[in-house]
Structure formats: structure tokens, C-alpha cells
Write a protein that holds these residues in place. Structure first.
Motif, PDB file in Angstrom:
ATOM      1  N   ALA A 150      30.915 -78.951 -44.795  1.00  0.00           N
ATOM      2  CA  ALA A 150      30.188 -80.209 -44.581  1.00  0.00           C
ATOM      3  C   ALA A 150      30.389 -81.173 -45.741  1.00  0.00           C
ATOM      4  N   ARG A 151      30.493 -80.648 -46.927  1.00  0.00           N
ATOM      5  CA  ARG A 151      30.733 -81.493 -48.111  1.00  0.00           C
ATOM      6  C   ARG A 151      32.082 -82.211 -48.004  1.00  0.00           C
ATOM      7  N   LEU A 152      33.039 -81.579 -47.340  1.00  0.00           N
ATOM      8  CA  LEU A 152      34.395 -82.123 -47.257  1.00  0.00           C
ATOM      9  C   LEU A 152      34.598 -83.041 -46.058  1.00  0.00           C
ATOM     10  N   THR A 153      33.797 -82.882 -45.016  1.00  0.00           N
ATOM     11  CA  THR A 153      34.011 -83.657 -43.790  1.00  0.00           C
ATOM     12  C   THR A 153      33.162 -84.919 -43.708  1.00  0.00           C
ATOM     13  N   LYS A 154      32.183 -85.056 -44.587  1.00  0.00           N
ATOM     14  CA  LYS A 154      31.265 -86.185 -44.503  1.00  0.00           C
ATOM     15  C   LYS A 154      32.020 -87.515 -44.506  1.00  0.00           C
ATOM     16  N   GLY A 155      31.757 -88.321 -43.483  1.00  0.00           N
ATOM     17  CA  GLY A 155      32.347 -89.650 -43.401  1.00  0.00           C
ATOM     18  C   GLY A 155      33.793 -89.679 -42.970  1.00  0.00           C
ATOM     19  N   LEU A 156      34.358 -88.535 -42.567  1.00  0.00           N
ATOM     20  CA  LEU A 156      35.781 -88.481 -42.197  1.00  0.00           C
ATOM     21  C   LEU A 156      35.966 -88.136 -40.721  1.00  0.00           C
ATOM     22  N   PRO A 157      37.012 -88.651 -40.100  1.00  0.00           N
ATOM     23  CA  PRO A 157      37.341 -88.217 -38.743  1.00  0.00           C
ATOM     24  C   PRO A 157      37.780 -86.759 -38.771  1.00  0.00           C
ATOM     25  N   ILE A 158      37.520 -86.047 -37.673  1.00  0.00           N
ATOM     26  CA  ILE A 158      37.810 -84.611 -37.623  1.00  0.00           C
ATOM     27  C   ILE A 158      38.583 -84.278 -36.349  1.00  0.00           C
ATOM     28  N   ILE A 159      39.636 -83.482 -36.527  1.00  0.00           N
ATOM     29  CA  ILE A 159      40.334 -82.864 -35.404  1.00  0.00           C
ATOM     30  C   ILE A 159      39.928 -81.399 -35.384  1.00  0.00           C
ATOM     31  N   TYR A 160      39.273 -80.984 -34.308  1.00  0.00           N
ATOM     32  CA  TYR A 160      38.882 -79.587 -34.141  1.00  0.00           C
ATOM     33  C   TYR A 160      39.956 -78.875 -33.318  1.00  0.00           C
ATOM     34  N   VAL A 161      40.228 -77.621 -33.663  1.00  0.00           N
ATOM     35  CA  VAL A 161      41.263 -76.863 -32.960  1.00  0.00           C
ATOM     36  C   VAL A 161      40.731 -75.479 -32.608  1.00  0.00           C
ATOM     37  N   SER A 162      40.670 -75.160 -31.325  1.00  0.00           N
ATOM     38  CA  SER A 162      40.265 -73.815 -30.888  1.00  0.00           C
ATOM     39  C   SER A 162      40.521 -73.668 -29.397  1.00  0.00           C
ATOM     40  N   ALA A 163      41.052 -72.510 -29.027  1.00  0.00           N
ATOM     41  CA  ALA A 163      41.220 -72.214 -27.601  1.00  0.00           C
ATOM     42  C   ALA A 163      39.918 -71.764 -26.970  1.00  0.00           C
ATOM     43  N   THR A 164      38.950 -71.357 -27.799  1.00  0.00           N
ATOM     44  CA  THR A 164      37.671 -70.852 -27.296  1.00  0.00           C
ATOM     45  C   THR A 164      36.528 -71.534 -28.045  1.00  0.00           C
ATOM     46  N   PRO A 165      36.312 -72.811 -27.827  1.00  0.00           N
ATOM     47  CA  PRO A 165      35.333 -73.560 -28.629  1.00  0.00           C
ATOM     48  C   PRO A 165      33.890 -73.117 -28.448  1.00  0.00           C
ATOM     49  N   HIS A 166      33.555 -72.570 -27.278  1.00  0.00           N
ATOM     50  CA  HIS A 166      32.164 -72.165 -27.041  1.00  0.00           C
ATOM     51  C   HIS A 166      32.128 -70.955 -26.112  1.00  0.00           C
ATOM     52  N   ALA A 167      32.821 -69.900 -26.511  1.00  0.00           N
ATOM     53  CA  ALA A 167      32.912 -68.698 -25.673  1.00  0.00           C
ATOM     54  C   ALA A 167      31.564 -68.041 -25.451  1.00  0.00           C
ATOM     55  N   GLN A 168      30.639 -68.215 -26.410  1.00  0.00           N
ATOM     56  CA  GLN A 168      29.306 -67.632 -26.271  1.00  0.00           C
ATOM     57  C   GLN A 168      28.258 -68.678 -25.895  1.00  0.00           C
ATOM     58  N   GLY A 169      28.698 -69.745 -25.269  1.00  0.00           N
ATOM     59  CA  GLY A 169      27.764 -70.767 -24.817  1.00  0.00           C
ATOM     60  C   GLY A 169      27.868 -72.043 -25.636  1.00  0.00           C
ATOM     61  N   ARG A 170      27.441 -73.137 -25.036  1.00  0.00           N
ATOM     62  CA  ARG A 170      27.619 -74.440 -25.676  1.00  0.00           C
ATOM     63  C   ARG A 170      26.644 -74.715 -26.814  1.00  0.00           C
ATOM     64  N   ALA A 171      25.709 -73.792 -27.055  1.00  0.00           N
ATOM     65  CA  ALA A 171      24.893 -73.915 -28.262  1.00  0.00           C
ATOM     66  C   ALA A 171      25.784 -73.855 -29.502  1.00  0.00           C
ATOM     67  N   MET A 172      26.969 -73.255 -29.359  1.00  0.00           N
ATOM     68  CA  MET A 172      27.917 -73.182 -30.471  1.00  0.00           C
ATOM     69  C   MET A 172      28.428 -74.555 -30.897  1.00  0.00           C
ATOM     70  N   MET A 173      28.268 -75.547 -30.052  1.00  0.00           N
ATOM     71  CA  MET A 173      28.856 -76.856 -30.341  1.00  0.00           C
ATOM     72  C   MET A 173      28.019 -77.687 -31.303  1.00  0.00           C
ATOM     73  N   TYR A 174      26.726 -77.440 -31.389  1.00  0.00           N
ATOM     74  CA  TYR A 174      25.882 -78.328 -32.197  1.00  0.00           C
ATOM     75  C   TYR A 174      26.345 -78.388 -33.646  1.00  0.00           C
ATOM     76  N   HIS A 175      26.474 -77.255 -34.307  1.00  0.00           N
ATOM     77  CA  HIS A 175      26.825 -77.283 -35.724  1.00  0.00           C
ATOM     78  C   HIS A 175      28.292 -77.619 -35.964  1.00  0.00           C
ATOM     79  N   GLN A 176      29.150 -77.331 -34.986  1.00  0.00           N
ATOM     80  CA  GLN A 176      30.529 -77.807 -35.131  1.00  0.00           C
ATOM     81  C   GLN A 176      30.542 -79.334 -35.236  1.00  0.00           C
ATOM     82  N   PHE A 177      29.859 -79.987 -34.307  1.00  0.00           N
ATOM     83  CA  PHE A 177      29.842 -81.447 -34.312  1.00  0.00           C
ATOM     84  C   PHE A 177      28.941 -82.014 -35.397  1.00  0.00           C
TER      85      PHE A 177
END
Length: 397
Positions: free
Chosen positions: A119-146
Motif C-alpha cells: 500500500a505504501r508503494l501503490t498510493k496515488g499510482l495506477p495499478i495493473i493487476y494480474v491473476s488468472a484466479t482473482p477471486h477463487a474464494q469469493g468476491r470478498a477477496m476483491m475489496y483489499h486488492q482494490f
């Protein structure tokens, strides 16, 4: 690895991705395994206005990113680091690529030290996320990624709990006699509607891959002695093996102990034991032999010690460490001796042989015990698409 020329679909998806990144400051490459997400992400960075790009990935995949950058023509400056070393990174960047984003930054309801370092490194920067399984255990996994993005679609919520009140459903489970809240159930359709515009999702079939992985299940018959140990452990929560006295007085201990017992190994009090039973090893040798075009994936460290005694030519790989980021398309046979309990890693692991240039069918061979824990794990992670945690452990007949 020679000079890399991107596939046509990588160029096309990179162009589509940069348009998404410009609009949302977030783009999620959720293409299936082996479809070339690494090069697509780099091609996006090359098309962006960024000059200095930080790539954060898992330790095992770091060398692959370095190799690609060494052989793919580029004009931007790239720095690579693994998630566990991200806290050491200093300097200014214009863009961040988060590889295998589901792995280290998607925990909930609370985050860990790695998330805070990223989080210290991404603040204020655009982000490209890469994963074939972004939320395999449910979309609750997306909150902290975003939440790592200053432009998260949910930035109005100060924390996961506030977000979950709007998007989730709390329920309770009993753990060691204590009722605990669970947060993995969410309004999947609502979340999908809000985040889909930021995603690029492609399957191997859509991109023209000739062969898809097919699971082949092999059921091994345990010896009468091993079956007796297994059933005694299920019934009494303890068993005396020739090598060690085993106590499994909790669900996690039982889960791990039964899983190891099937494969003929055990870890007890920090010590590794190679047991005498060799049912799975014998089956693999009889069915597949010991050849240089065979890969055998194991889960526990002691299993490597056991396999090394019986295989000198086959490539032996740890099933968790090498579930992602490795190309096994040059091998004809992939055998899963044992696997961990993660749906995401199961999905990633079975695609290691996929490649656009592969002309041979892809069969992934699972060595299971009927009604045993290995069969239960396989059914849960592959059919139900859920992590295998606790269950009712059955006796073998």
C-alpha cells in the motif's frame, strides 16, 4: 530464451487494457493461465505515460519476469521485487504491476504486513493487476486488492467491515467451541457489475489454444496395514505407527495427518518421517515409469524425501510453490502426487502444461484414494470450487 515477439492477442489486449487503465487507473488482467499475461502487462506499460514501472510478484515468478524483460524490447525502466521484500523498496514510480494479485493482498477481513508494505508503494499510482484466479474464494477477496488503489470503486468505505455491511452477509461458524463471524458471502452480482468494466477476461479457448487440460483420476488401493492406520486415526484421533506415535486431536491436525499418511510421510513435532508404505509411489512407477518428460508434484517436504528414493529422472516440484508462474508445456506427463487445499492453486496448477504452441493433449493425472482425504480434497477444490478446510473424515472400506 531468445528475443520475444508478442503474440497478436497480447498486443490487442494491451491496447484494450491501456484504455481501461486511462479511464479507471485500474486494469485487471484476469486471463486464464498460460495466455501470456506477463507480456500483455508489459506491453500495457510500454503504451502508458509511465516511465518508471514497479513489478511486484511472488518469489518463484521473479526470475520469469526478469527473463521476459531481458528478451522483450522495451523503453521504460522496470524494477522487480517479490511481495516479501516489498517493504525494502524505495524510490518513485509511475505505475505498479501486481502479479498473482490474489495471493498476498486479498485477505479479509483484516490485512497483513505484506498488504501494508504494498500500500505504501501503490498510493496515488495506477495499478495493473494480474491473476488468472482473482477471486477463487469469493468476491470478498476483491475489496483489499482494490483498496490498494487511490481510485478504488469502493474508496468511500474506510475499511472492509463498512464495505461488507453493504455488499456481504455475515454468518457464524463454531471453531473450537467459539462462534466466529465469517465474511466470505457477498452479493456476487452487484460486485461483478461494479468491477467488470475494469477487467479483461479471456480464456485459452477464446485465444485459440488447441488443447485444454483434462483431469485424469487414478484411484490407488491402500494396503491393509495402511488402511488400518488410517481408520484407527479417524476413529481414535491417535495411532501408533512404526516410525512415530501420531495424535490428531483437532480438525486441522486430522486433515494434515490423513493427507500425509496416504502419501507415506509424516511431520511430527518439527521432525519429518518417511513411512514404509509406498502405494502411491508404486502406482506411479508402474503406470508412468521414471522418465525425464514426467513431472511429479508433491505437497509436503517429507514427500520429496520419499520420491527422491524412487525417482531419479522425473522432475519433482512442490505443488504449492510451482502452482503458478512456471511453464511445463515441454513435459508430456504431469502427475499430482498430492496437493494443498486451495481452489486457486488447484486451478493454476492444472494449467502448467498449456501453451499456444503445444500440439499434444494435456492430461493432468491425480493420484487419489477412493473415499480418502485426497479424493475429498480433489472434489472440493475442483468440483465445488471451494477451499478444503474441515469436513467429516470417513473411514476407508
Amino acid at each position: 530464451m531468445g528475443l520475444i515477439t508478442p503474440w497478436a492477442h497480447q498486443e490487442e489486449l494491451a491496447q484494450a487494457g491501456i484504455l481501461i487503465l486511462r479511464e479507471y487507473a485500474i486494469c485487471y488482467l484476469a486471463m486464464e493461465e498460460r495466455t501470456g499475461k506477463t507480456i500483455t502487462a508489459i506491453q500495457m506499460a510500454e503504451r502508458s505515460t509511465a516511465f518508471r514501472v514497479l513489478i511486484i510478484t511472488k518469489k518463484k515468478a521473479l526470475a520469469d519476469w526478469v527473463n521476459v524483460l531481458a528478451n522483450l524490447p522495451h523503453i521504460k525502466i522496470y524494477q522487480t521485487v517479490n511481495y516479501h521484500q516489498a517493504h525494502k523498496i524505495e524510490g518513485k514510480f509511475d505505475l505498479v504491476i501486481l502479479d498473482e494479485a490474489h495471493n498476498y493482498i486479498s485477505s479479509f477481513p483484516k490485512v497483513g504486513a505484506i498488504w501494508k508494505a504494498v500500500a505504501r508503494l501503490t498510493k496515488g499510482l495506477p495499478i495493473i493487476y494480474v491473476s488468472a484466479t482473482p477471486h477463487a474464494q469469493g468476491r470478498a477477496m476483491m475489496y483489499h486488492q482494490f483498496a490498494l488503489s487511490s481510485w478504488s470503486p469502493w474508496r468511500r468505505y474506510k475499511n472492509f467491515y463498512q464495505w461488507h455491511k453493504q455488499y456481504g452477509y455475515i454468518y457464524q461458524v463454531e471453531v473450537n467451541g467459539i462462534m466466529k463471524n465469517k465474511y466470505d458471502r457477498t452479493d456476487e452480482d452487484r460486485i461483478a457489475a461494479e468491477i467488470t468494466p475494469m477487467f479483461i477476461v479471456k480464456t485459452r479457448k477464446e485465444l485459440g489454444f488447441e488443447h485444454e487440460p483434462e483431469d485424469v483420476l487414478h484411484y490407488v488401493e491402500l494396503s491393509e496395514e495402511t488402511r488400518g492406520y488410517y481408520n484407527t486415526l479417524v476413529k481414535d484421533e491417535l495411532v501408533r505407527l512404526p516410525e512415530v506415535f501420531l495424535v490428531a486431536d483437532s480438525q486441522p491436525k486430522m486433515r494434515f495427518s490423513l493427507h500425509q499418511l496416504e502419501g507415506g510421510t509424516m511431520k511430527m513435532d518439527g521432525e519429518y518421517y518417511v513411512l514404509s508404505n509406498t502405494e502411491k509411489v508404486d502406482y506411479i512407477r508402474d503406470r508412468f515409469g521414471d522418465t525425464t518428460d514426467t513431472v511429479i508434484m508433491y505437497n509436503y517436504k517429507a514427500e520429496l524425501l520419499k520420491l527422491e528414493r524412487h525417482f531419479s529422472n522425473a522432475r519433482l516440484l512442490q505443488a504449492t510453490s510451482y502452482a503458478e508462474g512456471i511453464d511445463l508445456s515441454g513435459y508430456s506427463t504431469l502427475v499430482i502426487y498430492s496437493q494443498d487445499f486451495s481452489t486457486a492453486r488447484h486451478t493454476q496448477r492444472r494449467a502448467r502444461q498449456a501453451n499456444m504452441g503445444r500440439t499434444d493433449p494435456i492430461d493432468v493425472h491425480y493420484i487419489l484414494v477412493k473415499k480418502g482425504i485426497s479424493a475429498q480434497v480433489y472434489k472440493t477444490v475442483s468440483v465445488k470450487k471451494k477451499n478444503f478446510v474441515d469436513t467429516v473424515f470417513e473411514r476407508l472400506v
